[in-house]
Each structure stands twice: as C-alpha cells, then as structure tokens.
Design a protein around this motif. Structure first.
Motif, PDB file in Angstrom:
ATOM      1  N   VAL A  23     -25.402  26.971 -13.219  1.00 27.69           N
ATOM      2  CA  VAL A  23     -24.033  26.634 -13.607  1.00 27.69           C
ATOM      3  C   VAL A  23     -23.398  25.709 -12.565  1.00 27.69           C
ATOM      4  CG1 VAL A  23     -21.712  27.589 -13.916  1.00 27.69           C
ATOM      5  CG2 VAL A  23     -23.668  28.705 -14.982  1.00 27.69           C
ATOM      6  N   ILE A  24     -23.544  26.107 -11.278  1.00 30.41           N
ATOM      7  CA  ILE A  24     -22.975  25.288 -10.199  1.00 30.41           C
ATOM      8  C   ILE A  24     -23.598  23.904 -10.197  1.00 30.41           C
ATOM      9  CG2 ILE A  24     -22.727  25.054  -7.688  1.00 30.41           C
ATOM     10  CD1 ILE A  24     -22.531  28.128  -7.600  1.00 30.41           C
ATOM     11  N   LYS A  25     -24.912  23.877 -10.355  1.00 35.32           N
ATOM     12  CA  LYS A  25     -25.625  22.608 -10.328  1.00 35.32           C
ATOM     13  C   LYS A  25     -25.136  21.701 -11.460  1.00 35.32           C
ATOM     14  CE  LYS A  25     -30.325  20.907 -10.367  1.00 35.32           C
ATOM     15  NZ  LYS A  25     -31.179  21.054 -11.510  1.00 35.32           N
ATOM     16  N   THR A  26     -24.931  22.293 -12.647  1.00 37.67           N
ATOM     17  CA  THR A  26     -24.472  21.509 -13.788  1.00 37.67           C
ATOM     18  C   THR A  26     -23.065  20.964 -13.549  1.00 37.67           C
ATOM     19  OG1 THR A  26     -25.707  23.093 -15.103  1.00 37.67           O
ATOM     20  CG2 THR A  26     -24.343  21.547 -16.312  1.00 37.67           C
ATOM     21  N   ILE A  27     -22.208  21.800 -12.958  1.00 38.12           N
ATOM     22  CA  ILE A  27     -20.836  21.370 -12.674  1.00 38.12           C
ATOM     23  C   ILE A  27     -20.840  20.212 -11.675  1.00 38.12           C
ATOM     24  CG2 ILE A  27     -18.639  22.066 -11.604  1.00 38.12           C
ATOM     25  CD1 ILE A  27     -19.219  24.904 -12.761  1.00 38.12           C
TER      26      ILE A  27
END
Ligand code: UDP
Ligand code: MG
Length: 316
Positions: A249-253
């Motif tokens: 999720v963090i990586k996508t954000i």
C-alpha cells in the motif's frame, strides 16, 4: 507366584523351537515361580501354529492363541496381555532378540517392589544403519512433542505386575502404540540395558514403509502438536502477509501503481496453497484416527486356542 510369558509370533517357524528350548533352560533355573507361555500366533502363513500345538501337547504350561488373520504385533501383545492371569507378565519376541536370560534380573526388580522392569537396548548392532538413524530421529522428535516420555531403545521387552497389566489393557484404543501406553500408565519402572543381538533365525517383519507408518501412528496417538503446527504456520503466514500488505500500500502511494508482480503473486499463491494443503492433511490424519476409533472394531479375532476361557475382544 505365576509368571506369564507373552510371545507374539508371525511366521516364526524357523525360531520358535529354539526360543522355547532357550526359555525353558532359563526358567528351569529359577526357583519359587511358576511359568506359563502364552504364544500368540498372529495369522502366520507357515507352520508356526503347528509348532505351538506340538509344544502345548508336550508341555502343559504352553498356551496358544491363534488369530483369524494377521492383525499386527500390537494386537498380538494386547491379546496376550488380555488372556494372561499371572502375577507378573513378560512380553518378549520369538526371535531371541529379547534374551530370556534377563528374566531372573527382572524378577529381582519386581521383588524390590517395582511394578515394571523394562529394558533398553544399549546398542543397535542387530539393525541396519539407516533404520537406526531414523529410529533415533523419531525418538528425539516424539519426546519433544508428546506428553509421554519414550526412551530411545526402549522396546516392548518388559516385565509388568498384574496391576500394571490391568491398566495397560484398560486402555482399549484400537490403534495401539504400546511404547506410549506403557509410559502413559505410569508406575515405578526399573530400567535395565542389554546388548542387542541379531535375530536367531528367520527375518524381520518390518519394512521401512511399515516402520514409517508405525512412527506416524505413534506421533498422532500421543501428541496433538501437529495440529497446533497448523495454527503456528497459519499465524506466521498471515502476520507476514499483513506486513507485506502494508508495504504494498505504501509503495503504491509513494511510487504509483506498477504492473509487474506476476512472479511474486504466483509464488505467494503456491506457497499458501501448499500450507493449506499441509494443514488439511494433518487434520485428515487425526480425523482418520477418530473414524477408525469410533468404529470400535475388535483389536483381534481368535480363531483357535487352548486357553480355558479365552477373552476375545468383541465386547471391548
Ligand atoms: N510380529 C507379530 N506380528 C506382526 C509382525 C511381527 O506378532 O505382524 C512379532 C514377530 O513374530 C516377533 C516380534 O513381533 O516375535 C518382533 O518382530 P521382528 O523381529 O520382525 O521385528 P524387529 O525385531 O525387526 O523389530
Ligand atoms: Mg526381531
């Protein structure tokens, strides 16, 4: 005092006479005790039963119980114990790997007040190297995960008091694992060791596969650790997937969406599939055991015997 010698026999025509002669030689030298033989013919296909009958004709102390088919050594021992009447009972193999010469020492232990005198093989020179290796690993493992303690090298060769024998037959489970049962019932046990020898004649009835199945039976009979394994495995996997989820999720954000990921997807999928199957397999193993136990079938079926009032296993 009466002592019963319970001897499970499966295709032992090559050694049975030798065993009898050897045992009688020892027993004749012991004073103050009467002995009975209880030979259990576990559905032998050779003339083991004929030899037993001949011995019974010649010697009134010889009792035999012959099964309707091969039920396995565990069933043979159970039938022998169930039909024993002695104050003490010894279980020993027919192939002279359990030397009758130890009986006087065992009696001495019983006189000292022990309820059981068990034996420990000091060496395993009579066994193949590979079998010894796996047996050692098995005992190491089962002692870690199960509620009972089974010393490595502990065999079924032991003398027990009536009290203990009654306790052992009170545990009437169909899938028997005597080494665990002996330890589970407790009682003061004296351990003596002996050097093992090769079979006097004939050959071993255990294949590698047979031993592996026996080991599995032992583990599932005396431990529920494998069931807990699924819980541990499941929690570790879910915890790590959750951490991985946060990372994604963090990586996508931060970096935006990316397409590649097939490799990681398929790896995780296969890994999880494997874990689920493993857990199902473990549960299946226990469910199968419950199924067999619930059917409550007799552990043995007697075909022929010269025991006065033979105890069958129908009423269980
Ligand atoms: N035995 C039995 N039923 C079986 C297999 C073995 O009663 O299905 C008996 C066998 O006759 C012997 C004892 O169990 O008296 C030990 O068997 P074996 O010597 O073949 O085993 P090992 O000494 O190799 O462990
Ligand atoms: Mg043997």
């Amino acid at each position: 005092m009466l002592v019963d010698l319970v001897v499970p026999c499966y295709n032992e025509s090559a050694v049975l006479n030798m065993f009898y002669t050897e045992a009688v030689k020892v027993l004749d030298g012991i004073e103050g005790y009467n002995f009975n033989f209880i030979f259990v013919d576990d559905g032998s296909k050779d003339d083991t039963l004929e030899i037993m009958k001949r011995l019974a004709d010649e010697d009134k102390r010889v009792k035999y119980i012959s099964f309707s088919r091969n039920f396995g050594k565990e069933s043979a021992m159970y039938a022998g114990l169930k039909n024993s009447a002695g104050d003490y009972v010894v279980i020993l193999d027919a192939d002279l790997q359990h030397p009758p010469a130890l009986i006087p020492d065992m009696l001495k232990a019983m006189e000292e007040g022990y309820d059981c005198c068990a034996t420990n093989r000091a060496t395993r020179s009579g066994d193949p190297v590979l079998r010894t290796f796996f047996t050692r690993r098995f005992y190491g493992f089962i002692n870690k995960i199960s509620e009972v303690n089974m010393p490595d090298g502990a065999g079924d060769f032991r003398m027990m008091s009536r009290k203990m024998v009654d306790a052992v037959i009170a545990l009437s489970e169909v899938q028997r694992f005597s080494k665990g049962i002996f330890s589970w019932v407790g009682f003061d046990t004296k351990w003596i060791s002996f050097n093992d020898v090769e079979r006097a004649a004939g050959e071993t009835k255990w294949s590698f596969w047979g031993l592996l199945k026996y080991a599995m039976a032992g583990i599932t009979a005396f431990s529920t650790f494998p069931l807990k394994l699924s819980i541990y495995l499941g929690s570790i996997i879910s915890a790590s997937s959750f951490i991985y989820l946060i990372y994604i999720v963090i990586k996508t954000i931060v970096h935006g969406r990316d397409f590649p990921g097939y490799a990681s997807m398929i790896t995780i999928l296969l890994f999880l599939g494997g874990c689920i199957m493993l857990c199902c397999g473990i549960m299946g193993e226990y469910i199968a055991k419950i199924y067999i136990e619930v059917k409550n079938r007799p552990v043995y079926i007697i075909d022929k015997t010269n025991v006065d009032k033979p105890r069958d296993d129908y009423g269980r």
